[in-house]
Write a protein that holds these residues in place. Structure first.
Motif, PDB file in Angstrom:
ATOM      1  N   SER A  82       0.837  -1.196   0.000  1.00  0.00           N
ATOM      2  CA  SER A  82       0.000   0.000   0.000  1.00  0.00           C
ATOM      3  C   SER A  82       0.874   1.248   0.000  1.00  0.00           C
ATOM      4  N   ASP A  83       0.406   2.312  -0.628  1.00  0.00           N
ATOM      5  CA  ASP A  83       1.106   3.591  -0.657  1.00  0.00           C
ATOM      6  C   ASP A  83       0.633   4.520   0.454  1.00  0.00           C
ATOM      7  N   ASN A  84      -0.140   4.032   1.370  1.00  0.00           N
ATOM      8  CA  ASN A  84      -0.644   4.870   2.460  1.00  0.00           C
ATOM      9  C   ASN A  84       0.510   5.382   3.320  1.00  0.00           C
ATOM     10  N   GLY A  85       0.517   6.690   3.581  1.00  0.00           N
ATOM     11  CA  GLY A  85       1.553   7.282   4.438  1.00  0.00           C
ATOM     12  C   GLY A  85       2.783   7.757   3.689  1.00  0.00           C
ATOM     13  N   SER A  86       2.914   7.448   2.413  1.00  0.00           N
ATOM     14  CA  SER A  86       4.106   7.865   1.675  1.00  0.00           C
ATOM     15  C   SER A  86       4.124   9.377   1.451  1.00  0.00           C
ATOM     16  N   GLY A  87       2.965   9.992   1.390  1.00  0.00           N
ATOM     17  CA  GLY A  87       2.907  11.452   1.233  1.00  0.00           C
ATOM     18  C   GLY A  87       3.473  12.173   2.440  1.00  0.00           C
ATOM     19  N   SER A  88       3.239  11.649   3.620  1.00  0.00           N
ATOM     20  CA  SER A  88       3.779  12.245   4.843  1.00  0.00           C
ATOM     21  C   SER A  88       5.298  12.178   4.857  1.00  0.00           C
ATOM     22  N   ILE A  89       5.831  11.055   4.463  1.00  0.00           N
ATOM     23  CA  ILE A  89       7.286  10.891   4.436  1.00  0.00           C
ATOM     24  C   ILE A  89       7.897  11.821   3.396  1.00  0.00           C
ATOM     25  N   LEU A  90       7.266  11.943   2.254  1.00  0.00           N
ATOM     26  CA  LEU A  90       7.750  12.852   1.213  1.00  0.00           C
ATOM     27  C   LEU A  90       7.713  14.300   1.701  1.00  0.00           C
TER      28      LEU A  90
END
Length: 117
Positions: free
Chosen positions: A6-14
């Motif tokens: 899942s790509d969930n949470g990748s925006g926060s890390i970015l």
């Protein structure tokens, strides 16, 4: 059994990575801009000191040229490293410490019709 990624949470890390990069860039460039501002300030102090010394050498202002130049430089937040009087021409080197580094600037002033090397 297949596992799905899942790509969930990748925006926060970015977002955190981009903010970290911007902060690092700011921290690296801030001393550079402080140095450039200090350099301009010291150049202005050297110019004012040289002009005041030249006015004294010509006789417009009473006193000794280098003493007057020192007072004017101190009023502008700099100190005189060297002061040379050659007739009516005064050359001043002013300095100020910024983040442990000495920032210097030189200026020469004298009557308009006198030759300058």
């Amino acid at each position: 059994m297949w596992r799905t990624v899942s790509d969930n949470g990748s925006g926060s890390i970015l977002t955190v990575a981009i903010l970290g990069a911007i902060t690092a860039l700011f921290v690296m460039l801030l001393p550079l801009y402080m140095g450039l501002a200090t350099r301009q300030s010291v150049a202005g102090a050297a110019d004012a000191a040289a002009l005041a010394g030249a006015d004294t050498a010509v006789g417009i202002v009473p006193g000794m040229p280098c003493e007057v130049a020192e007072r004017v430089a101190a009023a502008n937040g700099a100190s005189i490293v060297s002061c040379d009087v050659d007739g009516l021409i005064v050359t001043v080197v002013a300095a100020r410490m910024m983040l442990g580094v000495s920032v210097t600037a030189a200026a020469t002033a004298g009557p308009g019709d006198s030759p300058v090397d």
